[in-house]
Enzyme design. Sequence first.
Site, PDB file in Angstrom:
ATOM      1  CG  ASP A  30      39.731  43.485  34.582  1.00 50.33           C
ATOM      2  OD1 ASP A  30      40.070  43.247  35.759  1.00 50.33           O
ATOM      3  OD2 ASP A  30      40.159  42.828  33.606  1.00 50.33           O
ATOM      4  CB  ILE A  31      42.654  44.725  30.145  1.00 48.17           C
ATOM      5  CG1 ILE A  31      43.055  44.996  28.706  1.00 48.17           C
ATOM      6  CG2 ILE A  31      43.229  43.399  30.649  1.00 48.17           C
ATOM      7  CD1 ILE A  31      44.550  45.266  28.530  1.00 48.17           C
ATOM      8  CG  ASN A  87      40.799  37.883  43.788  1.00 45.06           C
ATOM      9  OD1 ASN A  87      39.892  37.385  44.452  1.00 45.06           O
ATOM     10  ND2 ASN A  87      40.669  38.155  42.496  1.00 45.06           N
ATOM     11  N   GLY A  93      43.931  33.813  43.345  1.00 44.65           N
ATOM     12  CA  GLY A  93      44.054  34.261  41.962  1.00 44.65           C
ATOM     13  C   GLY A  93      44.556  35.670  41.801  1.00 44.65           C
ATOM     14  CD  GLN A  94      47.232  40.177  45.210  1.00 50.18           C
ATOM     15  OE1 GLN A  94      47.376  39.485  46.207  1.00 50.18           O
ATOM     16  NE2 GLN A  94      47.483  41.478  45.197  1.00 50.18           N
ATOM     17  CB  SER A  95      47.055  37.959  38.163  1.00 49.65           C
ATOM     18  OG  SER A  95      46.119  38.975  37.874  1.00 49.65           O
ATOM     19  CG  HIS A 100      43.604  44.730  42.007  1.00 46.87           C
ATOM     20  ND1 HIS A 100      44.873  44.284  42.309  1.00 46.87           N
ATOM     21  CD2 HIS A 100      42.943  43.654  41.501  1.00 46.87           C
ATOM     22  CE1 HIS A 100      44.978  43.004  41.981  1.00 46.87           C
ATOM     23  NE2 HIS A 100      43.808  42.583  41.499  1.00 46.87           N
ATOM     24  CG  HIS A 102      38.359  42.565  40.781  1.00 46.15           C
ATOM     25  ND1 HIS A 102      38.672  42.248  39.472  1.00 46.15           N
ATOM     26  CD2 HIS A 102      39.403  42.116  41.525  1.00 46.15           C
ATOM     27  CE1 HIS A 102      39.852  41.627  39.435  1.00 46.15           C
ATOM     28  NE2 HIS A 102      40.312  41.531  40.671  1.00 46.15           N
TER      29      HIS A 102
HETATM   30  P1  AMP Z   1      43.537  39.804  40.097  1.00 40.61           P
HETATM   31  O1  AMP Z   1      43.586  38.562  39.256  1.00 40.61           O
HETATM   32  O2  AMP Z   1      42.509  39.794  41.188  1.00 40.61           O
HETATM   33  O3  AMP Z   1      44.919  40.192  40.585  1.00 40.61           O
HETATM   34  O4  AMP Z   1      43.055  40.964  39.124  1.00 40.61           O
HETATM   35  C1  AMP Z   1      43.900  41.574  38.212  1.00 40.61           C
HETATM   36  C2  AMP Z   1      43.035  42.100  37.107  1.00 40.61           C
HETATM   37  O5  AMP Z   1      43.805  43.031  36.368  1.00 40.61           O
HETATM   38  C3  AMP Z   1      42.535  41.044  36.119  1.00 40.61           C
HETATM   39  O6  AMP Z   1      41.112  41.006  36.136  1.00 40.61           O
HETATM   40  C4  AMP Z   1      43.097  41.530  34.766  1.00 40.61           C
HETATM   41  O7  AMP Z   1      42.185  41.337  33.710  1.00 40.61           O
HETATM   42  C5  AMP Z   1      43.340  43.004  35.037  1.00 40.61           C
HETATM   43  N1  AMP Z   1      44.360  43.629  34.215  1.00 40.61           N
HETATM   44  C6  AMP Z   1      45.602  43.152  33.940  1.00 40.61           C
HETATM   45  N2  AMP Z   1      46.271  44.030  33.170  1.00 40.61           N
HETATM   46  C7  AMP Z   1      45.443  45.084  32.979  1.00 40.61           C
HETATM   47  C8  AMP Z   1      45.557  46.314  32.267  1.00 40.61           C
HETATM   48  N3  AMP Z   1      46.673  46.650  31.611  1.00 40.61           N
HETATM   49  N4  AMP Z   1      44.498  47.164  32.272  1.00 40.61           N
HETATM   50  C9  AMP Z   1      43.367  46.837  32.925  1.00 40.61           C
HETATM   51  N5  AMP Z   1      43.198  45.701  33.615  1.00 40.61           N
HETATM   52  C10 AMP Z   1      44.225  44.829  33.644  1.00 40.61           C
END
Ligand code: AMP
Length: 114
Positions: A30-31, A87, A93-95, A100, A102
């Site tokens: 994760d970034i 999520n 909080g799914q962004s 995916h 975690h």
């Molecule tokens: P969620 O909020 O559960 O959808 O998780 C998305 C995750 O993706 C977050 O923890 C972000 O930090 C991670 N993320 C977003 N962009 C990147 C990226 N380019 N490389 C690695 N992780 C990322």
Amino acid sequence: MSDCLFCAIASGDIPAAVVHRDERAVAFRDIDPKAPVHVLVIPVEHHANAADLAAADPALAGHLLAVAGAVAAAEGVSESGYRMVSNTGPQAGQSVPHVHVHVLGGRDLSWPPG
Ligand code: AMP
């Protein structure tokens, strides 16, 4: 799927710190890590969330969990413990709308999360 960040990471078009790759799944760091170990496990094929994936391809859903477990072992947190989280939707909080898992570990993980 075009315009999907994790499809682009799965294809290699966007770089990531990949710790596992096979024909069906990719795992990368994760970034913005929330724990010493914070790895995301995704299917190469686009599915929006875990429930959609499980409905469409239960074997692939199981494969993601197996990869998540293997990542935890490789990261050295199998014995100390780790959390798998997927999520779904805005209130969770799914962004990124590409399923995916975690994999979080390496510190005490209180529950419920804040
Ligand atoms: P969620 O909020 O559960 O959808 O998780 C998305 C995750 O993706 C977050 O923890 C972000 O930090 C991670 N993320 C977003 N962009 C990147 C990226 N380019 N490389 C690695 N992780 C990322």
